[in-house]
Design a protein around this motif. Structure first.
Motif, PDB file in Angstrom:
ATOM      1  N   PRO A  83     -17.928 -18.269 -18.020  1.00 34.25           N
ATOM      2  CA  PRO A  83     -18.723 -17.529 -17.033  1.00 34.25           C
ATOM      3  C   PRO A  83     -19.029 -18.351 -15.785  1.00 34.25           C
ATOM      4  O   PRO A  83     -19.326 -17.782 -14.729  1.00 34.25           O
ATOM      5  CB  PRO A  83     -20.012 -17.207 -17.805  1.00 34.25           C
ATOM      6  CG  PRO A  83     -19.624 -17.240 -19.232  1.00 34.25           C
ATOM      7  CD  PRO A  83     -18.581 -18.302 -19.344  1.00 34.25           C
ATOM      8  N   ALA A  84     -18.951 -19.675 -15.904  1.00 32.92           N
ATOM      9  CA  ALA A  84     -19.235 -20.544 -14.756  1.00 32.92           C
ATOM     10  C   ALA A  84     -17.997 -20.854 -13.939  1.00 32.92           C
ATOM     11  O   ALA A  84     -18.097 -21.513 -12.894  1.00 32.92           O
ATOM     12  CB  ALA A  84     -19.866 -21.844 -15.242  1.00 32.92           C
ATOM     13  N   SER A  85     -16.823 -20.415 -14.383  1.00 34.60           N
ATOM     14  CA  SER A  85     -15.597 -20.693 -13.630  1.00 34.60           C
ATOM     15  C   SER A  85     -15.693 -20.084 -12.240  1.00 34.60           C
ATOM     16  O   SER A  85     -16.137 -18.946 -12.067  1.00 34.60           O
ATOM     17  CB  SER A  85     -14.380 -20.112 -14.357  1.00 34.60           C
ATOM     18  OG  SER A  85     -14.189 -20.724 -15.607  1.00 34.60           O
ATOM     19  N   LEU A  86     -15.278 -20.858 -11.242  1.00 35.02           N
ATOM     20  CA  LEU A  86     -15.313 -20.391  -9.859  1.00 35.02           C
ATOM     21  C   LEU A  86     -13.952 -19.825  -9.466  1.00 35.02           C
ATOM     22  O   LEU A  86     -12.916 -20.475  -9.655  1.00 35.02           O
ATOM     23  CB  LEU A  86     -15.687 -21.537  -8.923  1.00 35.02           C
ATOM     24  CG  LEU A  86     -17.106 -22.092  -9.100  1.00 35.02           C
ATOM     25  CD1 LEU A  86     -17.327 -23.268  -8.166  1.00 35.02           C
ATOM     26  CD2 LEU A  86     -18.134 -21.014  -8.847  1.00 35.02           C
ATOM     27  N   VAL A  87     -13.952 -18.626  -8.925  1.00 35.66           N
ATOM     28  CA  VAL A  87     -12.733 -17.965  -8.465  1.00 35.66           C
ATOM     29  C   VAL A  87     -12.958 -17.543  -7.025  1.00 35.66           C
ATOM     30  O   VAL A  87     -14.046 -17.071  -6.672  1.00 35.66           O
ATOM     31  CB  VAL A  87     -12.386 -16.749  -9.343  1.00 35.66           C
ATOM     32  CG1 VAL A  87     -11.088 -16.108  -8.882  1.00 35.66           C
ATOM     33  CG2 VAL A  87     -12.289 -17.162 -10.808  1.00 35.66           C
ATOM     34  N   ASN A  88     -11.939 -17.689  -6.204  1.00 29.25           N
ATOM     35  CA  ASN A  88     -12.089 -17.429  -4.777  1.00 29.25           C
ATOM     36  C   ASN A  88     -12.083 -15.935  -4.469  1.00 29.25           C
ATOM     37  O   ASN A  88     -11.086 -15.236  -4.700  1.00 29.25           O
ATOM     38  CB  ASN A  88     -10.954 -18.130  -4.005  1.00 29.25           C
ATOM     39  CG  ASN A  88     -11.266 -18.275  -2.532  1.00 29.25           C
ATOM     40  OD1 ASN A  88     -12.402 -18.056  -2.114  1.00 29.25           O
ATOM     41  ND2 ASN A  88     -10.270 -18.667  -1.761  1.00 29.25           N
ATOM     42  N   ASP A  89     -13.188 -15.447  -3.959  1.00 31.10           N
ATOM     43  CA  ASP A  89     -13.286 -14.056  -3.507  1.00 31.10           C
ATOM     44  C   ASP A  89     -12.945 -14.035  -2.022  1.00 31.10           C
ATOM     45  O   ASP A  89     -13.819 -14.075  -1.155  1.00 31.10           O
ATOM     46  CB  ASP A  89     -14.693 -13.519  -3.749  1.00 31.10           C
ATOM     47  CG  ASP A  89     -14.852 -12.069  -3.305  1.00 31.10           C
ATOM     48  OD1 ASP A  89     -13.829 -11.351  -3.259  1.00 31.10           O
ATOM     49  OD2 ASP A  89     -15.989 -11.661  -2.989  1.00 31.10           O
ATOM     50  N   ALA A  90     -11.633 -14.026  -1.748  1.00 33.40           N
ATOM     51  CA  ALA A  90     -11.141 -14.109  -0.376  1.00 33.40           C
ATOM     52  C   ALA A  90      -9.959 -13.168  -0.215  1.00 33.40           C
ATOM     53  O   ALA A  90      -9.353 -12.734  -1.198  1.00 33.40           O
ATOM     54  CB  ALA A  90     -10.726 -15.548  -0.058  1.00 33.40           C
ATOM     55  N   PRO A  91      -9.604 -12.820   1.037  1.00 29.21           N
ATOM     56  CA  PRO A  91      -8.480 -11.905   1.257  1.00 29.21           C
ATOM     57  C   PRO A  91      -7.201 -12.430   0.627  1.00 29.21           C
ATOM     58  O   PRO A  91      -6.956 -13.645   0.572  1.00 29.21           O
ATOM     59  CB  PRO A  91      -8.361 -11.839   2.782  1.00 29.21           C
ATOM     60  CG  PRO A  91      -9.708 -12.231   3.288  1.00 29.21           C
ATOM     61  CD  PRO A  91     -10.232 -13.240   2.308  1.00 29.21           C
ATOM     62  N   ILE A  92      -6.394 -11.502   0.179  1.00 29.73           N
ATOM     63  CA  ILE A  92      -5.111 -11.857  -0.430  1.00 29.73           C
ATOM     64  C   ILE A  92      -4.105 -10.767  -0.072  1.00 29.73           C
ATOM     65  O   ILE A  92      -4.461  -9.581   0.020  1.00 29.73           O
ATOM     66  CB  ILE A  92      -5.247 -12.022  -1.954  1.00 29.73           C
ATOM     67  CG1 ILE A  92      -3.972 -12.583  -2.575  1.00 29.73           C
ATOM     68  CG2 ILE A  92      -5.637 -10.716  -2.614  1.00 29.73           C
ATOM     69  CD1 ILE A  92      -4.149 -12.995  -4.026  1.00 29.73           C
ATOM     70  N   VAL A  93      -2.889 -11.157   0.170  1.00 32.89           N
ATOM     71  CA  VAL A  93      -1.839 -10.220   0.583  1.00 32.89           C
ATOM     72  C   VAL A  93      -0.659 -10.374  -0.354  1.00 32.89           C
ATOM     73  O   VAL A  93      -0.227 -11.499  -0.645  1.00 32.89           O
ATOM     74  CB  VAL A  93      -1.390 -10.477   2.041  1.00 32.89           C
ATOM     75  CG1 VAL A  93      -0.273  -9.510   2.422  1.00 32.89           C
ATOM     76  CG2 VAL A  93      -2.561 -10.335   2.996  1.00 32.89           C
ATOM     77  N   PHE A  94      -0.155  -9.251  -0.810  1.00 36.62           N
ATOM     78  CA  PHE A  94       1.014  -9.241  -1.681  1.00 36.62           C
ATOM     79  C   PHE A  94       2.157  -8.562  -0.935  1.00 36.62           C
ATOM     80  O   PHE A  94       1.992  -7.458  -0.390  1.00 36.62           O
ATOM     81  CB  PHE A  94       0.711  -8.507  -2.982  1.00 36.62           C
ATOM     82  CG  PHE A  94      -0.362  -9.168  -3.793  1.00 36.62           C
ATOM     83  CD1 PHE A  94      -0.080 -10.260  -4.577  1.00 36.62           C
ATOM     84  CD2 PHE A  94      -1.666  -8.683  -3.762  1.00 36.62           C
ATOM     85  CE1 PHE A  94      -1.074 -10.874  -5.325  1.00 36.62           C
ATOM     86  CE2 PHE A  94      -2.664  -9.278  -4.501  1.00 36.62           C
ATOM     87  CZ  PHE A  94      -2.371 -10.383  -5.289  1.00 36.62           C
ATOM     88  N   VAL A  95       3.318  -9.215  -0.919  1.00 33.01           N
ATOM     89  CA  VAL A  95       4.453  -8.715  -0.150  1.00 33.01           C
ATOM     90  C   VAL A  95       5.635  -8.492  -1.074  1.00 33.01           C
ATOM     91  O   VAL A  95       5.946  -9.342  -1.926  1.00 33.01           O
ATOM     92  CB  VAL A  95       4.845  -9.721   0.962  1.00 33.01           C
ATOM     93  CG1 VAL A  95       6.043  -9.198   1.759  1.00 33.01           C
ATOM     94  CG2 VAL A  95       3.659  -9.977   1.882  1.00 33.01           C
ATOM     95  N   ASP A  96       6.288  -7.352  -0.888  1.00 35.62           N
ATOM     96  CA  ASP A  96       7.552  -7.084  -1.570  1.00 35.62           C
ATOM     97  C   ASP A  96       8.644  -7.065  -0.504  1.00 35.62           C
ATOM     98  O   ASP A  96       8.779  -6.108   0.263  1.00 35.62           O
ATOM     99  CB  ASP A  96       7.487  -5.750  -2.294  1.00 35.62           C
ATOM    100  CG  ASP A  96       8.775  -5.442  -3.061  1.00 35.62           C
ATOM    101  OD1 ASP A  96       9.727  -6.226  -2.936  1.00 35.62           O
ATOM    102  OD2 ASP A  96       8.807  -4.419  -3.769  1.00 35.62           O
ATOM    103  N   ASP A  97       9.410  -8.127  -0.431  1.00 37.19           N
ATOM    104  CA  ASP A  97      10.432  -8.248   0.619  1.00 37.19           C
ATOM    105  C   ASP A  97      11.535  -7.206   0.464  1.00 37.19           C
ATOM    106  O   ASP A  97      12.148  -6.795   1.451  1.00 37.19           O
ATOM    107  CB  ASP A  97      11.042  -9.653   0.591  1.00 37.19           C
ATOM    108  CG  ASP A  97      10.023 -10.721   0.990  1.00 37.19           C
ATOM    109  OD1 ASP A  97       9.122 -10.382   1.791  1.00 37.19           O
ATOM    110  OD2 ASP A  97      10.126 -11.857   0.493  1.00 37.19           O
ATOM    111  N   PHE A  98      11.779  -6.777  -0.756  1.00 35.66           N
ATOM    112  CA  PHE A  98      12.872  -5.827  -0.984  1.00 35.66           C
ATOM    113  C   PHE A  98      12.472  -4.401  -0.596  1.00 35.66           C
ATOM    114  O   PHE A  98      13.251  -3.641  -0.052  1.00 35.66           O
ATOM    115  CB  PHE A  98      13.307  -5.877  -2.453  1.00 35.66           C
ATOM    116  CG  PHE A  98      13.870  -7.204  -2.852  1.00 35.66           C
ATOM    117  CD1 PHE A  98      15.179  -7.552  -2.536  1.00 35.66           C
ATOM    118  CD2 PHE A  98      13.083  -8.130  -3.539  1.00 35.66           C
ATOM    119  CE1 PHE A  98      15.681  -8.778  -2.909  1.00 35.66           C
ATOM    120  CE2 PHE A  98      13.592  -9.362  -3.903  1.00 35.66           C
ATOM    121  CZ  PHE A  98      14.896  -9.695  -3.593  1.00 35.66           C
ATOM    122  N   LEU A  99      11.232  -4.044  -0.864  1.00 35.65           N
ATOM    123  CA  LEU A  99      10.776  -2.677  -0.574  1.00 35.65           C
ATOM    124  C   LEU A  99      10.015  -2.590   0.739  1.00 35.65           C
ATOM    125  O   LEU A  99       9.592  -1.500   1.134  1.00 35.65           O
ATOM    126  CB  LEU A  99       9.895  -2.170  -1.723  1.00 35.65           C
ATOM    127  CG  LEU A  99      10.572  -2.093  -3.095  1.00 35.65           C
ATOM    128  CD1 LEU A  99       9.571  -1.596  -4.135  1.00 35.65           C
ATOM    129  CD2 LEU A  99      11.776  -1.149  -3.053  1.00 35.65           C
TER     130      LEU A  99
END
Length: 817
Positions: A479-495
């Motif tokens: 529960p104490a693990s830190l995870v980055n709540d920041a923008p993220i972009v996923f790209v599909d180069d084929f589609l």
């Protein structure tokens, strides 16, 4: 003279011998085809399927024939006297056939050319009803006579009467006198007056012609004739006769009224019984006891109805269902008779509009007032996100001729309402064995019998995130693990596709503890956690909760709850969180009994042990081959439910108990300081749960539990559409959940998960997620598995986010596929 006398004697003898030879020949010809009378001793009359709540209240009855068999000893003597006076006053003296009745019937046939009465005794009618058809022919009558003679030789008069009164058809789907008494008077035959018994006794001759509902005048004539016969035969005295004939006809139609409104439960039980027994389920007189207590079911009904109505009224009035101006009062009532009541919302037509409210005519033809105070909510509906201005007077809401809906209040008055267009579903389970405790499949079964609780596959949204977090806690996260709540972009180069997921608030908080991310429902944290775990690995893990892998998308949108699941599946999965890590299967039927009260089946589902000692005992017992209940033998029914082993089965553990304990504390925070804060109004410290809202608010969920019940609520439209931009799981589904759980848990003590061995509570640095030192500011206590305790701040390594298994830099674009 002597010669004439001899001739007469010989002629009589010849006739007698001829008759004897004829009867003997008929008997020899017909007897091989006659059924055995022995079958009457074990005859099984058709009795409907009846479904009951766990506390013994009737939920529903299924079957074409309404029948409640009664023993001869339970039949009132006055009814027997009435029946014999009407049907066969020589019953106790003849041997199955009454020659005088047959001669009278023959005389009618000769004089009129038609068969008017069959001259049948009660015994002959038993023979016909059980063995023969209603065909009018001499061969059938001959068989009837021969069978009657055999029946009289093998059965007592009492046995014959018992067979007769339980078999005869008495109109309105009532078979047998007990069912008829219930249908026409709503009482047992033992509770009827003499006049009412005579009325029932007059029905066998012609149930349609002498029916007190269809032909009350003719029925009274028949009743009074029977009472007169009883008086002439000395069965009753003059005072009783006079009192009975002066009693008015007071029959009315009574059907078995469900004591619990649980139509979706009834349908589920019916379908399961038909699946087990086939068509015999409707005729064998099974008594099905479900796992559903009546009080919890009524609480669920009320919660769903009030919750959907509240949501509906928040979005305005859509106008009347139809307009019928210029019609007569009678025409309005006729139209209302064609409308159905939907979950307590009655149809009504506005007849007058005044300053203090409106006058409506109801289905019963009564004019009643609807107060203006109950109409003030009715702003004109424009769309899910907007309404017109508040009405200033009743005329702004209704006009004469409007077909509207009204609801009867506790004080007897009517309130203005409308039928919600949004639907909902509620499922409540016992997390220890999967017993269904309450289920609602929609707003009104009369409106649609589609069971949204078990059939509607919808996206659960954020209410699915706890399964992702559970997988994370079993993979090294804390529960104490830190995870980055920041923008993220996923790209599909084929589609040539780009996916930019975002949080509901379109804000970003940076590195955030896993606990905080759950109760604040941060989408980007869930996606990052799933990406770290791996989609395939996570699907394999989540499938252990009972989900079908085909319903789980194999991409990162799974973290946002884009799976397609039913409320029942979600509630079943959440049961594992509530019970400490065990998998249970939902079940509805607790017990099945035969018509004779013999137990044919008792449910024995896998159960969660309440302690380690009980778990050890159950495991030891399971090592011994179980024995089946003796009730399993001799049922003679194909596909019958089999009795469960007497030894309770142990539920399968699918998650570490420490994992569910930690997750439970995180889900409690959802209610204490997250999206489920409204539930604090219940004033209980043992509640945990999670809201869920899908894109465009097309589905709104709340799943939650304590140690007694796990309950899932879904709301939305059958054809997916937005609930409104200000509607979420916390505004639509959570209030329904609260109303139900508040009623279900009223007076119950707190019930939380016991802490398992291997849990450690440590002070943590809120900035780094590492173990705090004595001088660390704002340190707080957090729960960990003993092997997952974090190192101190000094031990923080490079290239890794504080307290997290994830890489430190995750802001760069990442391929989704």
């Amino acid at each position: 003279m002597i010669r004439l006398l001899k001739f007469v004697c010989w002629s009589i003898l010849a006739v007698v011998c001829g008759l004897l030879l004829g009867l003997s020949g008929a008997y020899l010809y017909l007897s091989p085809s006659l059924p055995s009378v022995e079958a009457l001793k074990s005859v099984q009359l058709q009795i409907p399927l009846r479904v009951y709540s766990s506390d013994g209240k009737l939920i529903a009855e299924f079957g074409e024939m309404r029948r409640s068999p009664i023993k001869f000893a339970e039949i009132p003597p006055q009814f027997i006297a009435a029946l014999l006076s009407a049907e066969d006053d020589n019953f106790n003296s003849h041997f199955g056939v009454d020659p005088s009745s047959l001669v009278r019937a023959a005389g009618q046939l000769v004089t009129t050319g038609h068969i008017q009465t069959g001259g049948s005794t009660i015994t002959m009618q038993v023979a016909k009803n059980y063995f023969l058809t209603s065909e009018r022919s001499f061969s059938r009558k001959s068989n009837e006579i021969l069978l009657a003679l055999q029946i009289e030789r093998q059965l007592t008069k009492d046995e014959i009467l018992e067979l007769y009164v339980n078999k005869i058809y008495l109109g309105n789907r009532a078979y047998g006198i007990e069912a008829a008494a219930q249908v026409y008077y709503g009482k047992s035959i033992k509770e009827l007056s003499l006049a009412q018994m005579a009325m029932i006794a007059g029905l066998p001759k012609a149930p349609s012609r002498f029916n007190p509902l269809a032909n009350p005048a003719r029925a009274k004539e028949r009743r009074d004739w029977i009472l007169g016969r009883m008086y002439r035969l000395g069965k009753i005295d003059q005072a009783a006769y006079q009192a009975a004939v002066s009693e008015p006809i007071n029959a009315s139609y009574h059907v078995p009224t469900p004591e619990v409104n649980a139509p979706w439960i009834a349908e589920m039980a019916r379908a399961e019984m038909v699946g087990r027994y086939g068509s015999e389920a409707y005729t064998e007189g099974f008594r099905v006891t479900t796992t559903v207590p009546s009080d919890l079911q009524e609480a669920a009904n009320q919660a769903v109805m009030v919750g959907l109505a509240s949501y509906d009224q928040r979005h305005g009035y859509r106008g009347p269902e139809s307009r019928l101006p210029g019609k007569t009062h009678e025409a309005w009532v006729a139209e209302l008779q064609r409308q159905r009541t939907l979950n307590g919302l009655d149809p009504a037509i506005v007849t007058q509009v005044g300053k203090e409210g409106v006058t409506v005519v109801t289905r019963e033809g009564q004019d009643e007032q609807v107060a203006w105070d109950t109409m003030k909510w009715a702003r004109p509906y424009i769309n899910a996100n907007s309404m017109g201005k508040l009405p200033a007077q009743p005329a702004d809401v209704a006009q004469v001729g409007d077909l509207v809906r009204v609801q009867r209040q506790a004080n007897g008055t009517l309130a203005f309402s409308q039928v919600p267009t949004a639907q909902g579903a509620l499922v409540s389970l016992d997390p220890h064995d999967g017993a269904i405790k309450a289920l609602v499949g929609g707003f009104a079964f009369e409106q649609s019998n589609y069971n949204r609780a078990t059939q509607a596959k919808r996206q659960p949204g954020s209410s699915f995130k706890p399964f992702i977090y559970c997988a994370a806690l079993d993979s090294g996260y804390t529960p104490a693990s830190l995870v980055n709540d920041a923008p993220i972009v996923f790209v599909d180069d084929f589609l040539d596709k780009i996916w930019r997921p975002k949080n509901d608030t379109n804000t970003f908080l940076g590195p955030i503890r896993l606990r905080e991310a759950l109760y604040k429902s941060r989408n980007l944290v869930s996606i990052r956690v799933l990406q770290s775990l791996g989609v395939d690995h996570t699907i394999d893990y989540i499938s252990r909760f009972g989900f079908n892998k085909q319903d789980l998308p194999r991409n990162l949108s799974l973290a946002l709850g884009t799976a397609t699941l039913t409320p029942m599946e979600i509630a079943t999965g959440w049961s594992t969180f509530a019970n400490g890590g065990f998998k249970v299967q939902p079940y509805l039927i607790a017990k099945v009994e035969s018509r004779n009260g013999e137990t044919l089946f008792t449910a024995n589902p896998p159960r969660v042990p309440t302690s380690e000692q009980e778990q050890a005992r159950m495991q030891a017992q399971q090592a011994v081959p179980p024995t089946l209940d003796a009730a399993s033998s001799g049922s003679g029914l194909a596909g019958a439910l089999q009795p469960a082993p007497s030894v309770p089965a142990l539920a399968e553990r699918v998650v570490d108990g420490r994992t569910t304990f930690i997750l439970n504390s995180m889900l409690e925070d959802v209610i204490k300081k997250g999206t489920g804060r409204r539930a604090l109004a219940l004033n209980r410290a043992d509640l945990a749960g999670k809201t869920g809202t899908t894109n465009d608010s097309k589905d709104a969920w709340f799943s939650g539990y304590n140690g007694d019940y796990v309950t899932t609520v879904w709301t939305g439209f059958d054809q997916p559409d937005t609930l409104g931009r200000r509607e979420f799981g916390g505004t639509v589904a959570l209030p329904i959940w609260m109303d139900y759980m508040g009623a279900a848990l009223k007076g119950k003590p707190l019930n939380t998960q016991p802490e398992p061995e291997g849990i450690v509570s440590l002070r943590v640095d809120p900035v780094s997620g590492r173990a705090a030192t004595a001088s660390t500011p704002d340190a707080y206590f957090e729960l960990f598995k003993s092997e997952d305790t974090p190192p101190s701040v000094d031990e923080l390594g490079n290239g890794q986010a504080p307290g997290s298994p994830l890489p430190a830099d995750e802001a760069a674009p990442i391929d989704l596929f």
